[in-house]
Design an enzyme around this catalytic site. Structure first.
Site, PDB file in Angstrom:
ATOM      1  N   ARG A 200      20.768 -25.684  84.234  1.00  0.00           N
ATOM      2  CA  ARG A 200      19.724 -25.023  84.907  1.00  0.00           C
ATOM      3  C   ARG A 200      19.762 -23.635  84.415  1.00  0.00           C
ATOM      4  O   ARG A 200      18.800 -22.905  84.216  1.00  0.00           O
ATOM      5  CB  ARG A 200      19.775 -25.162  86.372  1.00  0.00           C
ATOM      6  CG  ARG A 200      19.131 -26.718  86.864  1.00  0.00           C
ATOM      7  CD  ARG A 200      19.001 -27.303  88.110  1.00  0.00           C
ATOM      8  NE  ARG A 200      20.098 -27.065  89.133  1.00  0.00           N
ATOM      9  CZ  ARG A 200      20.643 -28.434  89.271  1.00  0.00           C
ATOM     10  NH1 ARG A 200      20.274 -29.247  88.622  1.00  0.00           N
ATOM     11  NH2 ARG A 200      21.658 -28.316  89.894  1.00  0.00           N
ATOM     12  N   PHE A 216      13.948 -36.832  79.221  1.00  0.00           N
ATOM     13  CA  PHE A 216      14.609 -37.349  80.190  1.00  0.00           C
ATOM     14  C   PHE A 216      14.439 -36.237  81.503  1.00  0.00           C
ATOM     15  O   PHE A 216      15.621 -35.921  82.037  1.00  0.00           O
ATOM     16  CB  PHE A 216      16.045 -37.525  79.942  1.00  0.00           C
ATOM     17  CG  PHE A 216      16.184 -38.459  78.781  1.00  0.00           C
ATOM     18  CD1 PHE A 216      15.949 -39.896  78.952  1.00  0.00           C
ATOM     19  CD2 PHE A 216      16.406 -37.738  77.492  1.00  0.00           C
ATOM     20  CE1 PHE A 216      16.181 -40.748  77.776  1.00  0.00           C
ATOM     21  CE2 PHE A 216      16.398 -38.891  76.340  1.00  0.00           C
ATOM     22  CZ  PHE A 216      16.535 -40.135  76.762  1.00  0.00           C
ATOM     23  N   ASP A 238       9.535 -38.641  80.861  1.00  0.00           N
ATOM     24  CA  ASP A 238      10.962 -39.672  81.849  1.00  0.00           C
ATOM     25  C   ASP A 238       9.989 -41.070  81.809  1.00  0.00           C
ATOM     26  O   ASP A 238       8.756 -41.232  81.910  1.00  0.00           O
ATOM     27  CB  ASP A 238      11.053 -39.224  83.142  1.00  0.00           C
ATOM     28  CG  ASP A 238      12.244 -39.565  83.573  1.00  0.00           C
ATOM     29  OD1 ASP A 238      13.441 -39.027  83.425  1.00  0.00           O
ATOM     30  OD2 ASP A 238      12.319 -40.878  84.180  1.00  0.00           O
ATOM     31  N   SER A 239      10.885 -41.949  81.958  1.00  0.00           N
ATOM     32  CA  SER A 239      10.576 -43.595  82.011  1.00  0.00           C
ATOM     33  C   SER A 239      10.163 -43.900  83.318  1.00  0.00           C
ATOM     34  O   SER A 239       9.612 -44.867  83.549  1.00  0.00           O
ATOM     35  CB  SER A 239      11.409 -44.432  81.418  1.00  0.00           C
ATOM     36  OG  SER A 239      12.625 -44.289  81.913  1.00  0.00           O
ATOM     37  N   ALA A 266      11.629 -42.439  75.824  1.00  0.00           N
ATOM     38  CA  ALA A 266      11.774 -41.301  75.534  1.00  0.00           C
ATOM     39  C   ALA A 266      12.024 -41.220  73.903  1.00  0.00           C
ATOM     40  O   ALA A 266      11.528 -40.561  73.181  1.00  0.00           O
ATOM     41  CB  ALA A 266      13.209 -40.525  76.022  1.00  0.00           C
ATOM     42  N   ASP A 286      18.691 -34.512  78.082  1.00  0.00           N
ATOM     43  CA  ASP A 286      19.720 -34.919  79.029  1.00  0.00           C
ATOM     44  C   ASP A 286      19.660 -36.542  79.273  1.00  0.00           C
ATOM     45  O   ASP A 286      19.008 -36.801  80.358  1.00  0.00           O
ATOM     46  CB  ASP A 286      19.494 -34.097  80.309  1.00  0.00           C
ATOM     47  CG  ASP A 286      20.658 -34.467  81.396  1.00  0.00           C
ATOM     48  OD1 ASP A 286      21.815 -34.916  81.002  1.00  0.00           O
ATOM     49  OD2 ASP A 286      20.367 -34.174  82.561  1.00  0.00           O
ATOM     50  N   CYS A 326      26.447 -37.374  79.151  1.00  0.00           N
ATOM     51  CA  CYS A 326      27.094 -37.399  80.501  1.00  0.00           C
ATOM     52  C   CYS A 326      28.109 -38.657  80.261  1.00  0.00           C
ATOM     53  O   CYS A 326      28.584 -39.130  81.308  1.00  0.00           O
ATOM     54  CB  CYS A 326      26.472 -37.612  81.707  1.00  0.00           C
ATOM     55  SG  CYS A 326      25.263 -38.782  81.573  1.00  0.00           S
TER      56      CYS A 326
HETATM   57  N1  SAH Z   1      17.762 -33.593  83.495  1.00  0.00           N
HETATM   58  C1  SAH Z   1      17.565 -34.287  84.786  1.00  0.00           C
HETATM   59  C2  SAH Z   1      18.473 -35.544  84.816  1.00  0.00           C
HETATM   60  C3  SAH Z   1      18.404 -36.486  83.923  1.00  0.00           C
HETATM   61  S1  SAH Z   1      18.856 -38.263  84.278  1.00  0.00           S
HETATM   62  C4  SAH Z   1      18.156 -33.214  85.964  1.00  0.00           C
HETATM   63  O1  SAH Z   1      18.268 -32.162  85.722  1.00  0.00           O
HETATM   64  O2  SAH Z   1      17.696 -33.661  86.907  1.00  0.00           O
HETATM   65  C5  SAH Z   1      18.112 -39.122  83.230  1.00  0.00           C
HETATM   66  C6  SAH Z   1      16.852 -39.721  83.382  1.00  0.00           C
HETATM   67  O3  SAH Z   1      16.387 -40.330  82.106  1.00  0.00           O
HETATM   68  C7  SAH Z   1      16.513 -40.450  84.427  1.00  0.00           C
HETATM   69  O4  SAH Z   1      15.324 -39.594  85.315  1.00  0.00           O
HETATM   70  C8  SAH Z   1      15.946 -41.623  84.085  1.00  0.00           C
HETATM   71  O5  SAH Z   1      14.541 -41.941  84.562  1.00  0.00           O
HETATM   72  C9  SAH Z   1      15.460 -41.419  82.505  1.00  0.00           C
HETATM   73  N2  SAH Z   1      15.550 -42.401  81.674  1.00  0.00           N
HETATM   74  C10 SAH Z   1      16.557 -43.323  81.395  1.00  0.00           C
HETATM   75  N3  SAH Z   1      16.084 -44.187  80.403  1.00  0.00           N
HETATM   76  C11 SAH Z   1      14.859 -43.437  79.859  1.00  0.00           C
HETATM   77  C12 SAH Z   1      14.235 -43.833  78.665  1.00  0.00           C
HETATM   78  N4  SAH Z   1      14.821 -44.523  77.608  1.00  0.00           N
HETATM   79  N5  SAH Z   1      13.076 -43.041  78.253  1.00  0.00           N
HETATM   80  C13 SAH Z   1      12.782 -41.997  79.193  1.00  0.00           C
HETATM   81  N6  SAH Z   1      13.582 -41.704  80.286  1.00  0.00           N
HETATM   82  C14 SAH Z   1      14.704 -42.362  80.592  1.00  0.00           C
END
Ligand code: SAH
Length: 382
Positions: A200, A216, A238-239, A266, A286, A326
């Site tokens: 952040r 994401f 985001d999904s 994504a 992310d 991660c």
């Molecule tokens: N950057 C964020 C955390 C991301 S966590 C933060 O700092 O708060 C990962 C995210 O990816 C989740 O919200 C999940 O819903 C999303 N996600 C998982 N698979 C996905 C996909 N195939 N396409 C889009 N989003 C996805």
């Protein structure tokens, strides 16, 4: 200690019981919590080898005061971070890294959200809950033990209030002047990605005047910061529909316009943007953990490569990519190779201008480097 490393178990210790761990020659290695169902058969409480320790029985060595003391000491190590006033939210206990295997405890203001993930932690649940509730200023201890890893320990999910008053539906993490809603009951992990604190800060540094793509985005923490720092435009993908709704609420909470929130996959969305020749000056990537184990690493590596390839292609000249993995199974080394391969395939010259890690409240024990699960690169394209 993995099951393959255990030659013999004397007696039939109960799940979570304290067992004495000895080397083949009989020398005592330490005390551990026994996990009969897990591949990780014993989790070390201590590496004591003094004769006093060896003479003590398990109950004397690892008792309520010992376990509660570990929790209090871990929380005390966060006082420097929490004392700065920059944030009121931090991970207080990070399992093995804090000498409390199987306990993760995150503090958001007066609320602690915890996860018990091992038989050992389960056996000490009341002591752990009391120790967390005894911390100064804590009014609520809530349990979110619904992570898949519990299954590997033969444990079912447990969710609910452990101590004190129920968590406030308006609970927020106050960080750097921002307010982020914490989804205690329905959110990911314990309700917020505390581990992206340094991410952040990096977003705050890079967002001004840039066209920002947040892939994401979850509940839009990066998007809120980018908006506040004067991003020229913002698209979050985001999904999860509920996560995007929370992102909109986080915008309102901070008095900023988080721009477009797009629900979808994504990979598909990135291909769509590529096909329409869109470009961005700051891209945040992310993804969730793509490799849960070493065995999934090959497949995950390809997915990370695809994502980063698509992202690099979308970078405007001089554009900056903040990209993370991660997955604990993926090293920084391998991740850097993946991103380098992506830039090469995209035929874009790019350089690393910074590295990102999990923050100080997610420590890595020196003998256990695998605990460093979150790594990121700041890459600038020509
Ligand atoms: N950057 C964020 C955390 C991301 S966590 C933060 O700092 O708060 C990962 C995210 O990816 C989740 O919200 C999940 O819903 C999303 N996600 C998982 N698979 C996905 C996909 N195939 N396409 C889009 N989003 C996805």
């Amino acid at each position: 200690m993995f099951s393959g490393a255990v030659a013999r178990v004397d007696g039939a210790p109960a799940a979570g019981a304290t067992v004495r761990v000895c080397a083949a020659d009989g020398a005592m290695l330490g005390w551990a919590a026994y996990s009969p169902e897990s591949q990780i058969r014993a989790r070390m409480w201590s590496f004591a080898d003094t004769s006093a320790d060896a003479a003590a029985g398990a109950e004397a060595a690892i008792d309520d005061a010992f376990v509660a003391g570990r929790v209090a000491a871990a929380a005390a190590r966060r006082s420097a971070l929490l004392g700065t006033g920059f944030t009121d939210s931090a991970r207080l206990v990070f399992s093995e890294a804090d000498g409390v295997p199987g306990l993760v405890a995150d503090r958001y203001g007066d609320t602690v959200v915890c996860q018990l993930t091992t038989a050992g932690a389960e056996a000490w649940r009341d002591v752990l809950a009391d120790a967390l509730f005894a911390l100064p200023g804590v009014e609520c201890v809530y349990e979110r033990s619904d992570a898949d890893v519990r299954e590997r320990e033969g444990l079912g999910p447990r969710v609910g209030l452990l101590r004190g008053v129920p968590p406030s539906p308006d609970l927020v993490a106050n960080e750097g002047g921002f307010r982020f809603a914490v989804e205690v009951e329905g959110g990911h992990k314990t309700g917020f990605y505390l581990d992206q604190r340094d991410g952040r800060a990096a977003v705050a540094q890079w967002a001004a005047g840039r066209r920002v793509l947040n892939v994401f985005s979850y509940t839009g923490a990066f998007s809120v910061i980018a908006a506040a720092r004067g991003a020229a435009s913002l698209l979050s993908i985001d999904s999860s529909g509920p996560a995007l709704e929370a992102a909109a609420r986080n915008g309102t909470l901070n008095g900023v316009d988080v721009g477009e929130l797009r629900e979808g996959d994504a990979f598909t969305a990135l291909r769509g943007l590529r096909d329409r020749a869109q470009h961005y000056d700051l891209i945040l990537l992310d993804p969730p953990k793509l490799a849960n184990t070493e065995r999934q690493l090959d497949k995950a590596t390809r997915a990370y490569k695809d994502l980063n390839l698509l992202a690099v292609k979308l970078l405007a000249p001089g554009g900056v990519l903040l990209t993370w993995s991660c997955s604990g199974a993926m090293s920084m080394d391998l991740f850097q190779k993946v991103v380098a391969g992506a830039a090469l395939d995209a035929k874009r010259e790019a350089r690393i201008i910074g590295r990102l890690h999990q923050p100080s409240d997610h420590p890595v024990p020196l003998p256990f480097p695998e605990a460093e699960y979150l790594k990121g690169l700041i890459v600038q394209a020509r």
